[in-house]
Motif scaffolding. Structure first.
Motif, PDB file in Angstrom:
ATOM      1  N   ASP A  26      29.415  66.663  43.290  1.00 31.70           N
ATOM      2  CA  ASP A  26      29.287  68.068  42.902  1.00 31.70           C
ATOM      3  C   ASP A  26      28.131  68.780  43.596  1.00 31.70           C
ATOM      4  O   ASP A  26      27.518  69.694  43.026  1.00 31.70           O
ATOM      5  N   MET A  27      27.831  68.366  44.829  1.00 35.64           N
ATOM      6  CA  MET A  27      26.778  69.005  45.598  1.00 35.64           C
ATOM      7  C   MET A  27      27.253  69.273  47.020  1.00 35.64           C
ATOM      8  O   MET A  27      28.057  68.524  47.556  1.00 35.64           O
ATOM      9  N   LYS A  28      26.733  70.337  47.599  1.00 35.50           N
ATOM     10  CA  LYS A  28      26.941  70.587  49.028  1.00 35.50           C
ATOM     11  C   LYS A  28      25.811  69.909  49.779  1.00 35.50           C
ATOM     12  O   LYS A  28      24.635  70.281  49.643  1.00 35.50           O
ATOM     13  N   VAL A  29      26.143  68.879  50.559  1.00 34.04           N
ATOM     14  CA  VAL A  29      25.143  68.116  51.297  1.00 34.04           C
ATOM     15  C   VAL A  29      25.633  67.885  52.721  1.00 34.04           C
ATOM     16  O   VAL A  29      26.815  68.032  53.018  1.00 34.04           O
ATOM     17  N   ARG A  30      24.721  67.493  53.593  1.00 36.38           N
ATOM     18  CA  ARG A  30      25.087  67.232  54.980  1.00 36.38           C
ATOM     19  C   ARG A  30      25.417  65.757  55.195  1.00 36.38           C
ATOM     20  O   ARG A  30      24.886  64.873  54.510  1.00 36.38           O
ATOM     21  N   VAL A  31      26.284  65.533  56.186  1.00 36.81           N
ATOM     22  CA  VAL A  31      26.622  64.195  56.666  1.00 36.81           C
ATOM     23  C   VAL A  31      26.763  64.285  58.182  1.00 36.81           C
ATOM     24  O   VAL A  31      26.923  65.378  58.733  1.00 36.81           O
ATOM     25  N   PRO A  32      26.697  63.169  58.891  1.00 32.93           N
ATOM     26  CA  PRO A  32      26.976  63.237  60.331  1.00 32.93           C
ATOM     27  C   PRO A  32      28.415  63.697  60.575  1.00 32.93           C
ATOM     28  O   PRO A  32      29.352  63.175  59.959  1.00 32.93           O
ATOM     29  N   CYS A  33      28.591  64.680  61.453  1.00 34.96           N
ATOM     30  CA  CYS A  33      29.954  65.121  61.787  1.00 34.96           C
ATOM     31  C   CYS A  33      30.754  63.971  62.383  1.00 34.96           C
ATOM     32  O   CYS A  33      31.940  63.801  62.088  1.00 34.96           O
ATOM     33  N   GLU A  34      30.103  63.182  63.234  1.00 38.58           N
ATOM     34  CA  GLU A  34      30.751  62.031  63.868  1.00 38.58           C
ATOM     35  C   GLU A  34      30.608  60.826  62.926  1.00 38.58           C
ATOM     36  O   GLU A  34      29.992  59.814  63.240  1.00 38.58           O
ATOM     37  N   THR A  35      31.226  60.974  61.748  1.00 42.22           N
ATOM     38  CA  THR A  35      30.967  60.033  60.659  1.00 42.22           C
ATOM     39  C   THR A  35      31.383  58.609  60.985  1.00 42.22           C
ATOM     40  O   THR A  35      30.634  57.658  60.733  1.00 42.22           O
ATOM     41  N   ILE A  36      32.568  58.431  61.526  1.00 42.35           N
ATOM     42  CA  ILE A  36      33.059  57.077  61.761  1.00 42.35           C
ATOM     43  C   ILE A  36      32.189  56.347  62.769  1.00 42.35           C
ATOM     44  O   ILE A  36      31.888  55.153  62.618  1.00 42.35           O
ATOM     45  N   GLU A  37      31.745  57.044  63.819  1.00 41.26           N
ATOM     46  CA  GLU A  37      30.860  56.421  64.807  1.00 41.26           C
ATOM     47  C   GLU A  37      29.518  56.041  64.169  1.00 41.26           C
ATOM     48  O   GLU A  37      28.942  54.984  64.474  1.00 41.26           O
ATOM     49  N   TYR A  38      29.034  56.891  63.292  1.00 40.13           N
ATOM     50  CA  TYR A  38      27.770  56.655  62.606  1.00 40.13           C
ATOM     51  C   TYR A  38      27.876  55.415  61.712  1.00 40.13           C
ATOM     52  O   TYR A  38      27.003  54.537  61.728  1.00 40.13           O
ATOM     53  N   ILE A  39      28.954  55.339  60.951  1.00 40.96           N
ATOM     54  CA  ILE A  39      29.135  54.214  60.024  1.00 40.96           C
ATOM     55  C   ILE A  39      29.403  52.912  60.767  1.00 40.96           C
ATOM     56  O   ILE A  39      28.851  51.853  60.421  1.00 40.96           O
ATOM     57  N   GLU A  40      30.231  52.970  61.792  1.00 41.80           N
ATOM     58  CA  GLU A  40      30.526  51.741  62.542  1.00 41.80           C
ATOM     59  C   GLU A  40      29.292  51.213  63.266  1.00 41.80           C
ATOM     60  O   GLU A  40      29.149  49.999  63.441  1.00 41.80           O
ATOM     61  N   ALA A  41      28.395  52.104  63.688  1.00 43.40           N
ATOM     62  CA  ALA A  41      27.156  51.639  64.316  1.00 43.40           C
ATOM     63  C   ALA A  41      26.367  50.784  63.342  1.00 43.40           C
ATOM     64  O   ALA A  41      25.795  49.751  63.710  1.00 43.40           O
ATOM     65  N   ASN A  42      26.353  51.202  62.090  1.00 44.20           N
ATOM     66  CA  ASN A  42      25.568  50.512  61.069  1.00 44.20           C
ATOM     67  C   ASN A  42      26.289  49.305  60.456  1.00 44.20           C
ATOM     68  O   ASN A  42      25.694  48.248  60.242  1.00 44.20           O
ATOM     69  N   TYR A  43      27.608  49.473  60.213  1.00 47.68           N
ATOM     70  CA  TYR A  43      28.350  48.469  59.437  1.00 47.68           C
ATOM     71  C   TYR A  43      29.458  47.772  60.213  1.00 47.68           C
ATOM     72  O   TYR A  43      30.108  46.868  59.674  1.00 47.68           O
ATOM     73  N   GLY A  44      29.702  48.170  61.447  1.00 44.76           N
ATOM     74  CA  GLY A  44      30.727  47.515  62.243  1.00 44.76           C
ATOM     75  C   GLY A  44      32.129  47.983  61.882  1.00 44.76           C
ATOM     76  O   GLY A  44      32.325  48.872  61.057  1.00 44.76           O
ATOM     77  N   LYS A  45      33.112  47.355  62.492  1.00 45.04           N
ATOM     78  CA  LYS A  45      34.509  47.739  62.303  1.00 45.04           C
ATOM     79  C   LYS A  45      35.046  47.349  60.930  1.00 45.04           C
ATOM     80  O   LYS A  45      36.108  47.823  60.515  1.00 45.04           O
ATOM     81  N   THR A  46      34.346  46.486  60.228  1.00 47.06           N
ATOM     82  CA  THR A  46      34.827  46.013  58.926  1.00 47.06           C
ATOM     83  C   THR A  46      34.176  46.769  57.769  1.00 47.06           C
ATOM     84  O   THR A  46      34.074  46.246  56.650  1.00 47.06           O
ATOM     85  N   TRP A  47      33.764  47.997  57.993  1.00 47.53           N
ATOM     86  CA  TRP A  47      33.065  48.768  56.974  1.00 47.53           C
ATOM     87  C   TRP A  47      33.900  49.036  55.733  1.00 47.53           C
ATOM     88  O   TRP A  47      33.358  49.353  54.658  1.00 47.53           O
ATOM     89  N   LYS A  48      35.228  48.905  55.849  1.00 50.70           N
ATOM     90  CA  LYS A  48      36.091  49.152  54.690  1.00 50.70           C
ATOM     91  C   LYS A  48      35.993  48.049  53.645  1.00 50.70           C
ATOM     92  O   LYS A  48      36.398  48.238  52.493  1.00 50.70           O
ATOM     93  N   VAL A  49      35.486  46.888  54.044  1.00 48.28           N
ATOM     94  CA  VAL A  49      35.389  45.736  53.134  1.00 48.28           C
ATOM     95  C   VAL A  49      34.023  45.761  52.443  1.00 48.28           C
ATOM     96  O   VAL A  49      32.992  45.746  53.115  1.00 48.28           O
ATOM     97  N   PRO A  50      33.976  45.783  51.111  1.00 50.37           N
ATOM     98  CA  PRO A  50      32.692  45.788  50.404  1.00 50.37           C
ATOM     99  C   PRO A  50      31.874  44.530  50.698  1.00 50.37           C
ATOM    100  O   PRO A  50      32.417  43.427  50.740  1.00 50.37           O
ATOM    101  N   VAL A  51      30.588  44.711  50.922  1.00 52.81           N
ATOM    102  CA  VAL A  51      29.663  43.599  51.151  1.00 52.81           C
ATOM    103  C   VAL A  51      28.516  43.754  50.161  1.00 52.81           C
ATOM    104  O   VAL A  51      27.744  44.704  50.227  1.00 52.81           O
ATOM    105  N   ARG A  52      28.393  42.806  49.264  1.00 53.16           N
ATOM    106  CA  ARG A  52      27.390  42.914  48.203  1.00 53.16           C
ATOM    107  C   ARG A  52      26.045  42.311  48.605  1.00 53.16           C
ATOM    108  O   ARG A  52      25.012  42.653  48.052  1.00 53.16           O
ATOM    109  N   THR A  53      26.050  41.384  49.541  1.00 54.76           N
ATOM    110  CA  THR A  53      24.805  40.760  50.000  1.00 54.76           C
ATOM    111  C   THR A  53      24.424  41.359  51.346  1.00 54.76           C
ATOM    112  O   THR A  53      25.187  41.244  52.317  1.00 54.76           O
TER     113      THR A  53
END
Length: 393
Positions: A338-365
């Motif tokens: 319920d807030m207007k906030v910023r995110v990287p426009c190139e979201t998928i590239e940003y996330i894959e840089a950090n979490y790799g191609k398997t970012w869809k799988v939850p990692v608890r550790t």
């Protein structure tokens, strides 16, 4: 045909950079909390401005005056999480032409974060591409989000119209208004595969994290500092349209050029004591504040190089430095808790840089020194600098 004063049309177009002629505000007051924001509730709020019949009446009057008009509608993205309502179409743009003049009526819709949103001007197959020079229109290349302005009534050539009380602020928002919608359908699919955590502890964390994010956003807005959702908070928004319950913190990014010396005191005045300060403004700055219920606010400062961006990390007990590399990115708006906030426009590239191609799988550790795909060693802080670059509270 009634006489049309072309100067009135031109004045209106110039005043608002060709678009801000009228508001249509749909106010949706209640959103579903199911799946931690993956869906949206049925609207129970009132509509302000023109209803559907009045819109069509305006449309017919314009045509009777000699205008040729085009109406652009699309599905309401706020209802994508509800199967029974996801096909509901709403008006987005009206374009009317007369002789060599064009009036572009942009429909602004009110969102739950008390801001205004307009949709993409997407041309369907049957639309004449030569109706107007669409590429020259100021609005519609992408969805946009704006602060809700206070309006004032003025008179132009005998015509009473509403404009923003601070028109310069509105115009300055335009080039930075691009909006990315949360991926509600993908979020629902995620929760069909991975059951959501609805334990008392998880729900309490989400509540505390939301309140912490709201407080951080309010504090940074007062300072005039841009920020965006980063790390696990960004992943939660993109993957599941909500807060990851096992993340245990809120992660924000700030460009180092936006750093202000009073940022620490501003957060402390807001009731968030400093937990640690690593690095320095010139290199690898990182701040962590303690929220209530043991929920931390981590702020990572990003540095820009020729072909990439990076933020730093510091291991307190050894002084080892780490660097996290990201492809260059720009910032867009989105709606989150319920807030207007910023995110990287190139979201998928940003996330894959950090979490790799398997970012869809939850990692608890997660080990911040080894788990990120973009981490690399960055030397060691000289012992002589430890008092400055490793501060624990």
């Amino acid at each position: 045909m009634s006489r049309i004063n072309k100067n009135v049309i031109l004045a209106l177009l110039t005043l608002t950079s060709s678009a801000f002629l009228l508001f249509q505000l749909y106010y949706y007051k209640h959103y579903l909390s199911a799946k931690n924001g993956a869906g949206l509730s049925k609207s129970k709020g009132s509509r302000i401005g023109f209803d559907g019949t009045q819109w069509e009446g305006w449309f017919r009057i314009a045509e009777n005056m000699g205008f040729q008009c085009l109406k652009i509608e699309s599905k309401d993205p706020r209802l994508d999480g509800i199967d029974s309502l996801s096909g509901t179409e709403i008006p987005l743009h009206y374009i009317c032409t007369l002789a060599s003049h064009a009036v572009h009526l942009v429909v602004f819709h009110e969102r739950s974060g008390n801001y205004l949103w307009h949709g993409h001007l997407r041309l369907k197959g049957h639309i004449d591409r030569k109706f107007v020079p669409f590429r020259k229109l100021q609005f519609g290349r992408y969805p946009g989000a704006f602060d809700r302005p206070e309006l004032q009534q003025i008179t132009i050539d005998g015509l009473e119209v509403l404009i923003p009380k601070d028109p310069m602020h509105f115009l300055e928002e335009i080039p930075h208004s691009r909006f990315i919608e949360c991926r509600y359908k993908e979020a629902r699919a995620f929760f069909q595969q991975y059951l959501d955590d609805n334990t008392v502890e998880a729900m309490a964390f989400r509540k505390s994290a939301k309140e912490l994010l709201q407080l951080a956003a309010k504090t940074l807005k007062k300072l005039g500092v841009r920020f965006w959702l980063s790390s696990g908070t960004c992943l939660g928004w993109y993957r599941q349209c909500g807060i990851i319950p096992y993340s245990k913190d809120v992660d924000l990014g700030i460009f180092i050029q936006d750093y202000k010396s009073d940022i620490i005191s501003a957060f402390q005045d807001a009731g968030l004591p400093l937990k640690h300060k690593f690095g320095k403004v010139e290199d690898s700055l990182e701040l962590s504040f303690q929220g209530k219920d043991d929920v931390k606010l981590d702020i990572f400062f990003f540095y820009e190089e020729t072909d990439h961006m990076w933020n730093g990390g510091t291991q307190a007990k050894t002084g080892k430095k780490f660097k996290y590399l990201f492809p260059k990115f720009t910032l867009c708006w989105t709606e989150f808790v319920d807030m207007k906030v910023r995110v990287p426009c190139e979201t998928i590239e940003y996330i894959e840089a950090n979490y790799g191609k398997t970012w869809k799988v939850p990692v608890r550790t997660w080990d911040w020194k080894r788990s990120p795909h973009n981490v690399q060693p960055n030397g060691v802080w000289p012992i002589s600098e430890w008092d400055e670059v490793i501060q624990l509270y």
